[in-house]
Design an enzyme around this catalytic site. Sequence first.
Site, PDB file in Angstrom:
ATOM      1  N   LYS A  85     -48.135 121.362   7.329  1.00  0.00           N
ATOM      2  CA  LYS A  85     -47.503 120.972   8.593  1.00  0.00           C
ATOM      3  C   LYS A  85     -48.578 120.261   9.410  1.00  0.00           C
ATOM      4  CE  LYS A  85     -44.819 124.565  10.300  1.00  0.00           C
ATOM      5  NZ  LYS A  85     -44.625 125.676  11.274  1.00  0.00           N
ATOM      6  N   ASP A 121     -41.759 134.094   6.052  1.00  0.00           N
ATOM      7  CA  ASP A 121     -40.930 135.034   6.809  1.00  0.00           C
ATOM      8  C   ASP A 121     -40.798 134.670   8.279  1.00  0.00           C
ATOM      9  OD1 ASP A 121     -43.719 135.732   7.403  1.00  0.00           O
ATOM     10  OD2 ASP A 121     -42.855 137.448   8.454  1.00  0.00           O
ATOM     11  N   ASP A 177     -50.922 125.369   8.385  1.00  0.00           N
ATOM     12  CA  ASP A 177     -50.373 124.984   9.685  1.00  0.00           C
ATOM     13  C   ASP A 177     -51.541 124.507  10.556  1.00  0.00           C
ATOM     14  OD1 ASP A 177     -48.632 124.799  11.840  1.00  0.00           O
ATOM     15  OD2 ASP A 177     -48.616 126.936  12.256  1.00  0.00           O
ATOM     16  N   LYS A 202     -48.416 137.739   2.364  1.00  0.00           N
ATOM     17  CA  LYS A 202     -47.422 137.930   1.316  1.00  0.00           C
ATOM     18  C   LYS A 202     -46.730 136.611   1.005  1.00  0.00           C
ATOM     19  CE  LYS A 202     -46.339 142.137   3.754  1.00  0.00           C
ATOM     20  NZ  LYS A 202     -45.311 142.742   4.612  1.00  0.00           N
ATOM     21  N   GLY A 203     -46.969 135.630   1.878  1.00  0.00           N
ATOM     22  CA  GLY A 203     -46.206 134.387   1.825  1.00  0.00           C
ATOM     23  C   GLY A 203     -46.239 133.619   0.516  1.00  0.00           C
TER      24      GLY A 203
HETATM   25  P1  IMP Z   1     -52.651 128.629   9.960  1.00  0.00           P
HETATM   26  O1  IMP Z   1     -53.854 129.497  10.033  1.00  0.00           O
HETATM   27  O2  IMP Z   1     -52.180 128.212  11.321  1.00  0.00           O
HETATM   28  O3  IMP Z   1     -52.794 127.437   9.033  1.00  0.00           O
HETATM   29  O4  IMP Z   1     -51.451 129.519   9.504  1.00  0.00           O
HETATM   30  C1  IMP Z   1     -51.210 129.838   8.254  1.00  0.00           C
HETATM   31  C2  IMP Z   1     -50.266 131.018   8.191  1.00  0.00           C
HETATM   32  O5  IMP Z   1     -49.334 131.089   9.287  1.00  0.00           O
HETATM   33  C3  IMP Z   1     -49.423 130.844   6.961  1.00  0.00           C
HETATM   34  O6  IMP Z   1     -50.067 131.402   5.852  1.00  0.00           O
HETATM   35  C4  IMP Z   1     -48.144 131.545   7.346  1.00  0.00           C
HETATM   36  O7  IMP Z   1     -48.253 132.910   7.027  1.00  0.00           O
HETATM   37  C5  IMP Z   1     -48.031 131.389   8.832  1.00  0.00           C
HETATM   38  N1  IMP Z   1     -47.115 130.269   9.174  1.00  0.00           N
HETATM   39  C6  IMP Z   1     -47.435 129.072   9.679  1.00  0.00           C
HETATM   40  N2  IMP Z   1     -46.363 128.287   9.864  1.00  0.00           N
HETATM   41  C7  IMP Z   1     -45.298 129.025   9.456  1.00  0.00           C
HETATM   42  C8  IMP Z   1     -43.866 128.762   9.395  1.00  0.00           C
HETATM   43  O8  IMP Z   1     -43.340 127.679   9.728  1.00  0.00           O
HETATM   44  N3  IMP Z   1     -43.108 129.772   8.909  1.00  0.00           N
HETATM   45  C9  IMP Z   1     -43.615 130.969   8.523  1.00  0.00           C
HETATM   46  N4  IMP Z   1     -44.935 131.247   8.555  1.00  0.00           N
HETATM   47  C10 IMP Z   1     -45.764 130.285   9.024  1.00  0.00           C
HETATM   48 MG    MG Z   2     -49.589 133.060   4.829  1.00  0.00          MG
END
Ligand code: IMP
Ligand code: MG
Length: 177
Positions: free
Chosen positions: A132, A160, A104, A44-45
Site C-alpha cells: 500500500k 483481519d 503499509d 498471523k496475517g
Molecule cells: P506497517 O508496519 O504499517 O507496514 O504495517 C504492517 C502491518 O499492519 C501488516 O502486517 C498488517 O498486519 C497491518 N495492516 C496494514 N494495513 C492493513 C490493512 O489494510 N488491513 C489489515 N491489516 C493491515
Molecule cells: Mg501483519
Amino acid sequence: MAFFDRDVEVMIDAETLRARIVELGRQITADYQGQELTLVGIMKGSIFFMTDLARAIDLPVTLELMGVSSYHGGTETTGEVRISFDLTKPMHGKHILVVEDIIDTGLTMKFLLENLAARHPASVKVCTLLEKPARAKTKVQMDYKGFVIEDRFVVGYGLDYGEKYRNLPFIGVMRTE
Ligand code: IMP
Ligand code: MG
C-alpha cells in the site's frame, strides 16, 4: 448469502490470488535454484499466503514463523514493534525469505529486517502479498510483491479487522470503511 457478504466487498478474488502466487512461486524457484530456502512467515496475517506460496515453490523449503505486534496510537502505527513469538531455530547461514501479508507504512518490515540481520543469515529477501504505497513512511526492501493496492483497509486471506475475516478466501474491502 455468506456471513461476510453484507460487510465485505471483493477486491482481489481467489482465482487472481492463486494465479499470482503460482507466478511468484516460479520466480522464487528460479532465483534460488540449488539452494535451500527458509520461509519466515509473519503471524498471523501471512499464514494463508505462506502455505500457498510454499506449495508453489519447487525447492526444499523450511517453514518458520515469527509474531510481531506494533503499538498503535489510534489507527496509526507508532513504529514501535515487539516480538510476540520468536523463531525457534538459529538463522545463521540460512537463506531467509520473509513472507508478509501487507507492507503499509513499512515500519514493521524495517524492524524485522534489522532484527533478522543480527542473526547473521546467508541472505534475507522479502516477499509481500500486498503493498500500500500511499502510506509508506520508510523505504523497505521488497524483492517479490503480489499486488500494489490503493489506500483502503483490506481484509481476508489472512488479513483481519479486529481478528475477524482472516478466513475469507479473497482480499476484500470493508463496505463500512
Ligand atoms: P506497517 O508496519 O504499517 O507496514 O504495517 C504492517 C502491518 O499492519 C501488516 O502486517 C498488517 O498486519 C497491518 N495492516 C496494514 N494495513 C492493513 C490493512 O489494510 N488491513 C489489515 N491489516 C493491515
Ligand atoms: Mg501483519
